[in-house]
Design an enzyme around this catalytic site. Structure first.
Site, PDB file in Angstrom:
ATOM      1  N   ASP A 188       0.858  -1.184   0.000  1.00  9.95           N
ATOM      2  CA  ASP A 188       0.000   0.000   0.000  1.00  9.95           C
ATOM      3  C   ASP A 188       0.895   1.235   0.000  1.00  9.95           C
ATOM      4  OD1 ASP A 188      -2.319   1.820   0.527  1.00  9.95           O
ATOM      5  OD2 ASP A 188      -3.314  -0.068   0.936  1.00  9.95           O
ATOM      6  N   HIS A 262      -3.004   3.454  -4.490  1.00  5.36           N
ATOM      7  CA  HIS A 262      -2.449   2.945  -3.229  1.00  5.36           C
ATOM      8  C   HIS A 262      -1.037   2.399  -3.451  1.00  5.36           C
ATOM      9  CE1 HIS A 262      -5.782   3.232  -0.361  1.00  5.36           C
ATOM     10  NE2 HIS A 262      -6.603   2.928  -1.364  1.00  5.36           N
ATOM     11  N   GLU A 327     -10.189   3.381  -4.675  1.00  2.00           N
ATOM     12  CA  GLU A 327      -9.735   4.701  -4.230  1.00  2.00           C
ATOM     13  C   GLU A 327      -8.526   5.195  -5.026  1.00  2.00           C
ATOM     14  OE1 GLU A 327     -11.067   4.603   0.448  1.00  2.00           O
ATOM     15  OE2 GLU A 327      -9.103   3.764  -0.053  1.00  2.00           O
TER      16      GLU A 327
END
Length: 752
Positions: A188, A262, A327
């Site tokens: 991440d 990410h 996201e």
């Protein structure tokens, strides 16, 4: 004659007494089996008679260690063991299922595969009890099989690193609860944890950040050190060891390699796969979403990712590879000449279609290697190959959409399956704010009713997620895992969800055993969940309180703090006037850990339909269709980057003289109040008149609060009320996530 009748009666009574079924004893089994038949008898053994045959070494060691820790029992391996385990592929038993029989002389566990044997031994472990030097096992016949094929737990090791031994312990907790899929979140923005030999800087650089970070944890005193480099990674040898360990417990590991977003840790290590004009990146030491997104325009990006995935597939033999897909800030793509060229070549109309191209391309690569792609529900945008599977995390809407389209789905909605959120209101509890109680997990419908009956087969399982931002130590993971893991275990395994009181009793009887492993489980909550069921036609609402503890709930409806002299909840009730409900349970010492509250307003727009120009995020739906006009405060509709622009249809001409709208301001959670709010009204829906405007601007604050903008004006007859709340759009320069997309949250528009 009378003597003969008397003798006959006595014989009948004796026969009845001898044949009467003995009362069944409660069995503390989690997850509860599909079919349980008790004879009422008990198999009794001496402690040195506890022996077993038919298990492989790993399975024997697991059961031996469990019985040793939990009951101080020594399990012996013997060819003539009193416990006999048999794999019988000809038996009428489904994969992972088992039949467990306990009679007066022995225990037999029969299964069609070794997985079924494992699960049978875990049920047996819970049946065995020890008193002094004697062992008792109730005589039963259990026929059991899992409800779902995917019974998952997720573990994030990017935000905080956990050792090989801690990962193994987590896998043991899964095995004892019949969970079979370990979703390992390895990379991440905050750290890359997987050794990739072709790209050594991924771990040399990407596995380390300047400090532990995560200010919220520092404030709680959870991170004791924050003055030196923090990180770690798993070598390929470590991974092979963990994969083998999981396999012995019949657990499949699904690795997650995040893309296209990410990815700050990877891009700091290899900036050549970042958009050239996107600026500098740092490995993050806070929660949230960075601008670290792979460049979609460079061909080298895809070669890099294919190389990474090739090594990943060599390490993880399972069917699925998780690619994240959630996201993804796409601002860098819009400003990147390479990405703009790619959009033109692929006829992508916008950045969202470019992401669809990105995901499709990775999907095709995985399919060529006989692997299936799985990702968070954002990957649905733009369509997927039929083989791809979806994890529905932003509520259940993504799961419904995916299943209806014929994709396999794992249900893992943020509420209630995110175990990183706290399960009680104790100030000492580690975890993300936002409570998900044991009862929430147990009672949540795992298959949405909106899915067509013929499509429900596509819900292949459920999963709970453990994000580690707020949990830097393994003891925090354990605290948040237990006892909620018992609930996800039973939801995933058992064919039916039993009464809450039945489940709760079994949990209370099981918790002492997990304590013997040194685990401090999370405390059962005193939380009172206030459920509101609006009745728009009758301008009223039904109120129900739901708790975990079966002790009285005291409440008020006027906003005052409840005391032991307040009303005691006796069952659901109806309100038809404005109310500010406060409710709590008191501990034995008279204190309370938390007072739940909910404010309800029966205003003129209560239950009125509205059009929202920019869609809300599925995970922030405000409670449903009427999220901004349902009358109760505190449950927000969330829109990312765009304004909240809605028009309410009052249904006919209505006198209006007052409008108020409410917004959440929590900048450190990327949520900002509006920078401008405009109120307009119209009689015909065509010509609108402005009746109020507010321009608060951007507030530089880290305080969480509700901001509201009430306006009183001369009464006017209108049918339509429009509210435009302008978003900050992106986080300002002073914010830790400067440049990232900001959120705008509103919980209600009040019209009087």
């Amino acid at each position: 004659m009378r003597i003969k009748q008397l003798v006959t009666a006595i014989i009948a009574l004796v026969f009845f007494a001898c044949t009467e079924k003995k009362e069944e004893m409660p069995l503390n089994l989690i997850p509860y089996p599909a079919e349980v038949t008790q004879s009422g008898g008990v198999l009794k053994l001496k402690a040195d008679e506890l022996s077993i045959t038919g298990l492989d070494e790993a399975m024997f060691d697991l059961l031996h260690n469990q019985l040793s820790v939990e009951q101080n029992l020594e399990l012996l391996s013997s060819e003539n063991g009193v416990i006999k385990c048999v794999v019988n592929q000809e038996a009428d038993i489904v994969p992972e299922g088992y039949r467990l029989t306990v009679d007066k002389q022995q225990v037999v566990i029969e299964a069609a595969d070794k997985g079924g044997l494992l699960y049978g031994t875990q049920t047996l472990r819970q049946l065995i009890s020890k008193s002094n030097n004697a062992i008792e096992i109730p005589q039963v016949v259990i026929n059991d099989a899992p409800r779902f094929a995917w019974r998952g737990m997720h573990f994030d090791v990017s935000r905080h690193f956990f050792t090989v031994d801690e990962i193994k312990q987590f896998l043991d907790y899964m095995a004892m609860n019949k969970l079979n899929t370990f979703h390992w979140h390895l990379v991440d923005d905050q750290g890359w944890r997987l050794e990739i030999k072709k790209y050594p800087k991924l771990t040399e650089v990407g596995a380390w950040r300047e400090n532990v970070g995560f200010t919220a944890n520092q404030e709680k005193g959870l991170n004791q050190k924050n003055t030196e480099a923090y990180g770690g990674y798993y070598t390929q040898a470590d991974v092979r060891e963990i994969v083998a360990y999981a396999s012995e417990r019949h657990i499949t590991i699904v690795p997650e390699i995040e893309l296209p977003g990410h990815s700050a840790a990877a891009l700091v290590a290899y900036p050549e796969y970042y958009c050239d004009n996107a600026g500098d990146l740092e490995i993050w030491d806070q929660a949230g979403v960075s601008a670290g997104v792979y460049c979609a325009g460079k061909e080298a990006t895809f070669q890099f990712l294919e190389d990474v995935l090739t090594e990943t597939m060599e390490l993880f033999p399972g069917e699925f590879i998780h690619i994240g897909g959630d996201e993804t800030p796409k601002d860098t793509w819009l400003a990147c000449p390479d990405c703009r060229r790619r959009m033109k070549e692929e006829k992508a109309h916008d950045e969202h279609e470019l992401q669809s191209y990105f995901v499709h391309r990775i999907e095709q690569f995985l399919n060529k290697h006989n692997r299936r792609l799985i990702g968070w529900d954002e990957i649905l945008d733009g369509g997927l190959a039929q083989s791809a599977a979806v994890m529905s995390w932003r509520g259940v809407a993504g799961g419904v959409k995916a299943a209806e389209a014929g994709h396999d789905v794992v249900m893992t909605p943020m509420f209630p399956y995110y175990f990183n959120h706290t399960q009680n209101h104790l100030s000492s509890s580690p975890g993300h704010p936002g409570i998900r109680t044991l009862r929430d997990v147990y009672t949540f419908p795992s298959i949405p009713t909106d899915i067509s009956p013929d499509k429900r087969k596509h819900v292949i399982g459920v999963q709970a997620n453990m994000w580690s931002e707020y949990m830097p130590k393994f003891e925090h993971i354990e605290y948040n895992l237990f006892p909620r893991v018992y609930a996800i275990s039973e939801v995933a395994w058992s064919p039916e969800i039993r009464e809450w009181d039945d489940f709760y009793a079994r949990v209370k009887n099981t918790l002492p055993y997990i304590g013997k492993y040194g685990v401090k489980p999370g405390d059962i909550s005193y939380h009172v969940r206030i459920n509101v069921e609006p009745d728009y036609a009758n301008q009223s609402a039904g109120i129900e309180f739901v708790t975990e503890r079966s002790i009285p709930v005291y409440y008020t409806t006027d906003g005052t703090e409840p005391t032991k002299q307040s009303k005691v909840y006796e069952g659901a009730f109806v309100l038809s006037e404005d109310a500010h409900i406060k409710a709590c349970q008191f501990k034995e010492d008279g204190s309370t850990t938390y007072i739940s509250e909910k404010e309800i307003i029966f205003h003129k727009a209560f239950g009125k339909p509205y059009d929202l120009k920019y869609a809300y995020a599925p995970q922030y739906d405000g409670g449903g269709k009427y999220g901004l006009t349902n009358g109760f405060l505190g449950v927000e509709v969330g829109v990312e980057e765009k304004p909240i622009d809605l028009t309410i249809d009052m249904g006919g001409l209505t006198e209006v003289r007052y409008i108020n709208s409410r917004y959440k301001n929590a900048p450190m959670s990327w949520v900002f109040g509006p920078k401008k709010v405009i109120y307009e009204v119209s009689a015909d829906g065509k010509e609108f008149k402005q009746v109020a405007v507010f321009e608060p601007g951007v507030t530089e604050s880290d305080v969480d609060e509700v901001v509201q903008y009430p306006a009183t004006f001369e009464a006017v007859q209108v049918r339509y009320v429009r509210i435009v709340a302008e978003s900050v759009g992106i986080c300002p320069a002073w914010h830790p996530a400067a440049g990232g997309k900001a959120w705008l949250f509103s919980d209600e528009v009040i019209v009087k």
